[in-house]
Every structure is written in structure tokens, then in C-alpha cells.
Design a protein around this motif. Structure first.
Motif, PDB file in Angstrom:
ATOM      1  N   LYS A  68       0.855  -1.194   0.000  1.00  0.00           N
ATOM      2  CA  LYS A  68       0.000   0.000   0.000  1.00  0.00           C
ATOM      3  C   LYS A  68       0.889   1.241   0.000  1.00  0.00           C
ATOM      4  CE  LYS A  68      -4.031  -0.931   2.427  1.00  0.00           C
ATOM      5  NZ  LYS A  68      -4.485  -1.042   3.804  1.00  0.00           N
ATOM      6  N   GLU A  69       1.029   1.860  -1.131  1.00  0.00           N
ATOM      7  CA  GLU A  69       1.900   3.016  -1.229  1.00  0.00           C
ATOM      8  C   GLU A  69       1.291   3.931  -2.268  1.00  0.00           C
ATOM      9  OE1 GLU A  69       6.715   3.056  -0.948  1.00  0.00           O
ATOM     10  OE2 GLU A  69       5.816   2.113  -2.648  1.00  0.00           O
ATOM     11  N   SER A  70       1.380   5.231  -2.053  1.00  0.00           N
ATOM     12  CA  SER A  70       0.708   6.125  -2.990  1.00  0.00           C
ATOM     13  C   SER A  70       1.433   6.131  -4.329  1.00  0.00           C
ATOM     14  CB  SER A  70       0.665   7.533  -2.420  1.00  0.00           C
ATOM     15  OG  SER A  70       1.954   8.091  -2.468  1.00  0.00           O
ATOM     16  N   TRP A  71       0.693   6.488  -5.381  1.00  0.00           N
ATOM     17  CA  TRP A  71       1.224   6.526  -6.737  1.00  0.00           C
ATOM     18  C   TRP A  71       2.434   7.444  -6.786  1.00  0.00           C
ATOM     19  CZ3 TRP A  71       1.772  10.460 -10.330  1.00  0.00           C
ATOM     20  CH2 TRP A  71       2.021  10.051 -11.643  1.00  0.00           C
ATOM     21  N   LEU A  72       2.295   8.596  -6.130  1.00  0.00           N
ATOM     22  CA  LEU A  72       3.360   9.612  -6.168  1.00  0.00           C
ATOM     23  C   LEU A  72       4.637   9.068  -5.537  1.00  0.00           C
ATOM     24  CD1 LEU A  72       3.994  12.589  -6.862  1.00  0.00           C
ATOM     25  CD2 LEU A  72       3.402  13.153  -4.515  1.00  0.00           C
ATOM     26  N   ARG A  73       4.490   8.409  -4.377  1.00  0.00           N
ATOM     27  CA  ARG A  73       5.654   7.894  -3.668  1.00  0.00           C
ATOM     28  C   ARG A  73       6.371   6.831  -4.518  1.00  0.00           C
ATOM     29  NH1 ARG A  73       5.940   5.954   2.700  1.00  0.00           N
ATOM     30  NH2 ARG A  73       7.789   4.715   2.422  1.00  0.00           N
ATOM     31  N   LYS A  74       5.576   6.000  -5.199  1.00  0.00           N
ATOM     32  CA  LYS A  74       6.129   4.960  -6.050  1.00  0.00           C
ATOM     33  C   LYS A  74       6.947   5.584  -7.184  1.00  0.00           C
ATOM     34  CE  LYS A  74       2.850   1.834  -6.023  1.00  0.00           C
ATOM     35  NZ  LYS A  74       1.735   0.972  -6.380  1.00  0.00           N
ATOM     36  N   ARG A  75       6.314   6.572  -7.881  1.00  0.00           N
ATOM     37  CA  ARG A  75       6.962   7.239  -9.024  1.00  0.00           C
ATOM     38  C   ARG A  75       8.256   7.920  -8.577  1.00  0.00           C
ATOM     39  NH1 ARG A  75       6.393   5.035 -12.852  1.00  0.00           N
ATOM     40  NH2 ARG A  75       4.422   4.027 -12.821  1.00  0.00           N
ATOM     41  N   LEU A  76       8.138   8.695  -7.489  1.00  0.00           N
ATOM     42  CA  LEU A  76       9.293   9.458  -7.004  1.00  0.00           C
ATOM     43  C   LEU A  76      10.439   8.520  -6.672  1.00  0.00           C
ATOM     44  CD1 LEU A  76       7.755  12.230  -4.726  1.00  0.00           C
ATOM     45  CD2 LEU A  76       8.906  12.501  -6.918  1.00  0.00           C
ATOM     46  N   SER A  77      10.099   7.411  -6.033  1.00  0.00           N
ATOM     47  CA  SER A  77      11.144   6.489  -5.612  1.00  0.00           C
ATOM     48  C   SER A  77      11.842   5.875  -6.827  1.00  0.00           C
ATOM     49  CB  SER A  77      10.532   5.452  -4.677  1.00  0.00           C
ATOM     50  OG  SER A  77      11.049   4.197  -4.919  1.00  0.00           O
ATOM     51  N   LEU A  78      11.067   5.509  -7.861  1.00  0.00           N
ATOM     52  CA  LEU A  78      11.688   4.917  -9.051  1.00  0.00           C
ATOM     53  C   LEU A  78      12.571   5.938  -9.770  1.00  0.00           C
ATOM     54  CD1 LEU A  78       8.858   2.622 -10.445  1.00  0.00           C
ATOM     55  CD2 LEU A  78      10.968   1.968  -9.290  1.00  0.00           C
ATOM     56  N   ALA A  79      12.060   7.185  -9.864  1.00  0.00           N
ATOM     57  CA  ALA A  79      12.831   8.251 -10.525  1.00  0.00           C
ATOM     58  C   ALA A  79      14.137   8.478  -9.781  1.00  0.00           C
ATOM     59  CB  ALA A  79      12.017   9.535 -10.574  1.00  0.00           C
ATOM     60  N   TYR A  80      14.059   8.401  -8.459  1.00  0.00           N
ATOM     61  CA  TYR A  80      15.241   8.626  -7.627  1.00  0.00           C
ATOM     62  C   TYR A  80      16.315   7.582  -7.906  1.00  0.00           C
ATOM     63  CZ  TYR A  80      18.146   8.849  -3.472  1.00  0.00           C
ATOM     64  OH  TYR A  80      19.208   8.918  -2.626  1.00  0.00           O
ATOM     65  N   TYR A  81      15.899   6.319  -7.995  1.00  0.00           N
ATOM     66  CA  TYR A  81      16.883   5.263  -8.241  1.00  0.00           C
ATOM     67  C   TYR A  81      17.528   5.409  -9.607  1.00  0.00           C
ATOM     68  CZ  TYR A  81      15.788   2.950  -3.976  1.00  0.00           C
ATOM     69  OH  TYR A  81      15.645   2.675  -2.651  1.00  0.00           O
ATOM     70  N   LYS A  82      16.730   5.899 -10.585  1.00  0.00           N
ATOM     71  CA  LYS A  82      17.265   6.122 -11.923  1.00  0.00           C
ATOM     72  C   LYS A  82      18.372   7.178 -11.838  1.00  0.00           C
ATOM     73  CE  LYS A  82      14.713   5.221 -15.889  1.00  0.00           C
ATOM     74  NZ  LYS A  82      13.406   5.410 -16.495  1.00  0.00           N
ATOM     75  N   LEU A  83      18.058   8.255 -11.122  1.00  0.00           N
ATOM     76  CA  LEU A  83      19.022   9.355 -10.964  1.00  0.00           C
ATOM     77  C   LEU A  83      20.287   8.856 -10.278  1.00  0.00           C
ATOM     78  CD1 LEU A  83      19.388  12.562 -10.971  1.00  0.00           C
ATOM     79  CD2 LEU A  83      18.661  12.426  -8.608  1.00  0.00           C
ATOM     80  N   LEU A  84      20.093   8.065  -9.235  1.00  0.00           N
ATOM     81  CA  LEU A  84      21.217   7.571  -8.433  1.00  0.00           C
ATOM     82  C   LEU A  84      22.121   6.672  -9.282  1.00  0.00           C
ATOM     83  CD1 LEU A  84      21.968   8.055  -5.532  1.00  0.00           C
ATOM     84  CD2 LEU A  84      20.898   5.910  -4.916  1.00  0.00           C
ATOM     85  N   SER A  85      21.502   5.776 -10.042  1.00  0.00           N
ATOM     86  CA  SER A  85      22.349   4.838 -10.795  1.00  0.00           C
ATOM     87  C   SER A  85      22.999   5.547 -11.978  1.00  0.00           C
ATOM     88  CB  SER A  85      21.560   3.609 -11.225  1.00  0.00           C
ATOM     89  OG  SER A  85      20.518   3.991 -12.058  1.00  0.00           O
ATOM     90  N   LYS A  86      22.379   6.649 -12.469  1.00  0.00           N
ATOM     91  CA  LYS A  86      23.003   7.422 -13.553  1.00  0.00           C
ATOM     92  C   LYS A  86      24.232   8.159 -13.039  1.00  0.00           C
ATOM     93  CE  LYS A  86      20.452   7.898 -17.545  1.00  0.00           C
ATOM     94  NZ  LYS A  86      19.193   7.208 -17.316  1.00  0.00           N
ATOM     95  N   SER A  87      24.237   8.496 -11.740  1.00  0.00           N
ATOM     96  CA  SER A  87      25.280   9.389 -11.250  1.00  0.00           C
ATOM     97  C   SER A  87      26.424   8.633 -10.576  1.00  0.00           C
ATOM     98  CB  SER A  87      24.689  10.408 -10.284  1.00  0.00           C
ATOM     99  OG  SER A  87      24.134   9.729  -9.198  1.00  0.00           O
ATOM    100  N   THR A  88      26.401   7.323 -10.615  1.00  0.00           N
ATOM    101  CA  THR A  88      27.497   6.581  -9.999  1.00  0.00           C
ATOM    102  C   THR A  88      27.815   5.309 -10.765  1.00  0.00           C
ATOM    103  OG1 THR A  88      27.775   4.979  -8.227  1.00  0.00           O
ATOM    104  CG2 THR A  88      25.736   6.156  -8.257  1.00  0.00           C
ATOM    105  N   ARG A  89      28.994   4.823 -10.551  1.00  0.00           N
ATOM    106  CA  ARG A  89      29.437   3.629 -11.245  1.00  0.00           C
ATOM    107  C   ARG A  89      28.825   2.387 -10.610  1.00  0.00           C
ATOM    108  NH1 ARG A  89      34.142   1.192 -11.401  1.00  0.00           N
ATOM    109  NH2 ARG A  89      34.712   2.059  -9.418  1.00  0.00           N
ATOM    110  N   ILE A  90      28.583   2.470  -9.289  1.00  0.00           N
ATOM    111  CA  ILE A  90      28.062   1.307  -8.586  1.00  0.00           C
ATOM    112  C   ILE A  90      26.542   1.416  -8.550  1.00  0.00           C
ATOM    113  CG2 ILE A  90      28.211  -0.039  -6.473  1.00  0.00           C
ATOM    114  CD1 ILE A  90      30.705   1.857  -5.872  1.00  0.00           C
ATOM    115  N   ASP A  91      25.864   0.387  -9.040  1.00  0.00           N
ATOM    116  CA  ASP A  91      24.405   0.432  -9.119  1.00  0.00           C
ATOM    117  C   ASP A  91      23.743   0.300  -7.765  1.00  0.00           C
ATOM    118  OD1 ASP A  91      23.920   0.931 -11.678  1.00  0.00           O
ATOM    119  OD2 ASP A  91      23.516  -1.126 -12.295  1.00  0.00           O
ATOM    120  N   VAL A  92      22.697   1.095  -7.536  1.00  0.00           N
ATOM    121  CA  VAL A  92      21.811   0.831  -6.414  1.00  0.00           C
ATOM    122  C   VAL A  92      20.544   0.281  -7.039  1.00  0.00           C
ATOM    123  CG1 VAL A  92      20.447   1.864  -4.594  1.00  0.00           C
ATOM    124  CG2 VAL A  92      22.756   2.639  -4.991  1.00  0.00           C
ATOM    125  N   LEU A  93      20.079  -0.863  -6.548  1.00  0.00           N
ATOM    126  CA  LEU A  93      18.989  -1.536  -7.223  1.00  0.00           C
ATOM    127  C   LEU A  93      17.646  -0.967  -6.799  1.00  0.00           C
ATOM    128  CD1 LEU A  93      20.542  -4.971  -6.485  1.00  0.00           C
ATOM    129  CD2 LEU A  93      20.405  -3.943  -8.757  1.00  0.00           C
TER     130      LEU A  93
END
Ligand code: UDP
Ligand code: MG
Length: 311
Positions: A127-152
């Protein structure tokens, strides 16, 4: 006999802890080939979690608990867990039963196959809001783009760690902790099992948007220095644009004899540059603040009691 520790950070989990304990007992009974330790970390709860944990310990000697001196946040509570866990491996689990204990069977099988870090991958996010889900996925995309080591993405703290991972993580004693990044940093042989996030059994989530945003900034700055490069990048782009614009204005004046309409352009330029400069300063400040905190080199947490005994 191999020993499995279950590390459970608890903040205001007086209601959930006994329910989780019952589930863990079922789990331990169905895996009799292992010795079990249930290690609860009370992260400065405001309710009577400590009393509940103490009662559980009296009832069941497999339960150990560490009572931290105040609320340090889940990341630090996890470090305390890594320090106090005595098992050959440790399973990290939330106290609210959002991480179903039956998944641990699969984790143990993979561990026996020789994997050091078996992480549980969410196939649904509960049970998680749509916004929280989207934001979290976007965040991981940003994080993995900005570093060599992937965060899953879709992988949290629910995982089984071999002793070698635990010892590695224990050596990383920074104050600003982003444990999710650390699992990736230490490496070792990883694999995954799938699970479905459940809803909280009792109490409420302590992760408000404010806490999550803080954690996101923490993650980014603890994990990579690329925001500093973004600041440089924005600086270069803005300088380039203003340089081209300056040439354009000069040409316009010489060729067409245009009178320069100064005021609006001036205001826009000043506000824009001011904004960019403040943003860059803010980014530098975030890092500087962390340097300040780390150089103090304080112990990351203090323990009040371990199994009713004063430390
Ligand atoms: N937790 C903690 N310290 C805190 C906040 C949370 O130890 O300051 C624990 C909490 O008791 C739970 C886990 O971290 O076992 C996850 O917290 P929560 O369920 O509130 O977060 P969510 O599942 O909503 O992300
Ligand atoms: Mg939860």
C-alpha cells in the motif's frame, strides 16, 4: 550447527514485535537445522517497546535486544545490529511484518548455495501512494546514472548477509549512513529472491515524505559526488548562454542600431544567476556539512542496555 541472526530495528513497535516474534518462532521451528537468534534493536522508541522486548527475552532465550540511548534512525539501528549479531549470517527484517518471514527459507537455500548477499526484490510495493512509487523509481534512476556502482530499485533492507558482508559493513562507520548503497559498495556474491510486500500489521510508518526526502539527499551525497559536477556543468552552460547572448546583443546594436532594452533582461539574468549560484552553494554546503560531521569522528551510537544489562 550454523547460527542465523535476525536483525530487527524497532521504533515504536510495541504492538508489532510480539506478532513478529510469533512468526519468527514458526520460522525457526520449520528450520531446525539452524541455531537462531532474534536480535531486536530498540531505536529509542517512545512507547513501551523496551518492556515488550524485555518480556520476550524472558520468555524466549533466542531473543536478544539492544536498547539504543535515543532515536538514531533506522540506518544507525542497522549498524548496531551488525555489531551485535552473533550468527554466521544475518537476516535483516522490518518489525512491522511487511517483510514476510517465509521468504527466509528461500534465502537460506541460496546462502547454502554459496551466495553471500541474498536480497529480496519486491514484486509489488504494498500500500503506497502513486506519487511515492513514481518518485522512488525516478530517484533510483538518478542515483544509478550518477554513480558507477548500481543501487537496485525495488530492493530494500530485507536481505540475508553472510558473515563476510557483516564484517565488511561493520568497518564502514560513517555518521551519514546510506546502508542500501553500502550493500552494493561492499560487493560479494549477490543473488535475489522475489517477495510481495505486505501491509503493516500494527502501528504506523515513521517514514513521512520529509524523512524520505532527507534520506534521498543523504543517499545521493553519501554515495556520489556527482551533484558537485552537475553544479559545474550548470555553471558552464549558463556562462556559455550568457556569452552567446552578449555577442548577439553587440551584433544587434552594430548592425541594426537597436537600442538595448535593458531592464527586463537584466532582471531575468540576475535572478537566474542568483538562483544557480545559491543552488550550487547549497550543494557544496551539503557536502561540507557532512565533512564537518565525519571529522568529529564520534561513535555512531550509544547503547543503554543489552539484554537488561547496562553497557
Ligand atoms: N525504524 C527504526 N528507527 C526509525 C524509524 C524506523 O528502527 O527511526 C524501523 C521501524 O521500526 C521498522 C523499520 O525501521 O522496523 C521500517 O520502518 P517503517 O515501517 O516505519 O518504514 P516503511 O516500511 O514505511 O518504509
Ligand atoms: Mg514498514
Amino acid at each position: 550447527m550454523k547460527k542465523v541472526s535476525v536483525i530487527i530495528p524497532c521504533y515504536n513497535e510495541a504492538q508489532s514485535a510480539p506478532l513478529l516474534h510469533a512468526e519468527l518462532c514458526k520460522l525457526a521451528d520449520s528450520e531446525p537445522n539452524y541455531e537462531w537468534e532474534f536480535l531486536f534493536i530498540n531505536d529509542g522508541s517512545r512507547d513501551n517497546t523496551v518492556e515488550v522486548l524485555s518480556a520476550l527475552r524472558k520468555q524466549d532465550k533466542r531473543c536478544n535486544y539492544v536498547d539504543l540511548s535515543r532515536n538514531y534512525g533506522k540506518e544507525v539501528a542497522l549498524l548496531a545490529g551488525f555489531d551485535y549479531a552473533t550468527g554466521d549470517c544475518a537476516v535483516i527484517m522490518d518489525a512491522d511484518l511487511q517483510h514476510p518471514p517465509h521468504v527466509v527459507h528461500d534465502m537460506l537455500r541460496k546462502w547454502e548455495d554459496g551466495f553471500d548477499d541474498v536480497y529480496a526484490r519486491r514484486v509489488t510495493r504494498g500500500k503506497e501512494s502513486w506519487l511515492r512509487k513514481r518518485l522512488s523509481l525516478a530517484y533510483y534512476k538518478l542515483l544509478s546514472k550518477s554513480t558507477r556502482i548500481d543501487v537496485l530499485p525495488n530492493v530494500g533492507d530485507f536481505r540475508l548477509l553472510d558473515r563476510c558482508c557483516l564484517d565488511a559493513l561493520r568497518q564502514m562507520r560513517e555518521q551519514c549512513r546510506y546502508t542500501k548503497g553500502m550493500y552494493c559498495y561492499v560487493g560479494f556474491k549477490k543473488t535475489f529472491v522475489d517477495f510481495e510486500t505486505q501491509d503493516r500489521v500494527a502501528g504506523q510508518s515513521s517514514m513521512s515524505y520529509r524523512v524520505l526526502i532527507r534520506l534521498a539527499i543523504e543517499g545521493l551525497t553519501a554515495y556520489t559526488t556527482s551533484p558537485l559536477q552537475w553544479a559545474t556543468g550548470i555553471g558552464v552552460i549558463v556562462s556559455l548562454i550568457s556569452f552567446l547572448y552578449a555577442i548577439w546583443v553587440v551584433i544587434k546594436t552594430i548592425v541594426w542600431g537597436d537600442p538595448v532594452a535593458g531592464f527586463p533582461t537584466l532582471l531575468i539574468a540576475i535572478l537566474f544567476l542568483g538562483g544557480v549560484q545559491l543552488l550550487s552553494l547549497g550543494i557544496i554546503g551539503e557536502y561540507l556539512g557532512r565533512v564537518f560531521n565525519e571529522t568529529k569522528n564520534r561513535p555512531v551510537y550509544f547503547v543503554r542496555t543489552y539484554n537488561d544489562k547496562k553497557i
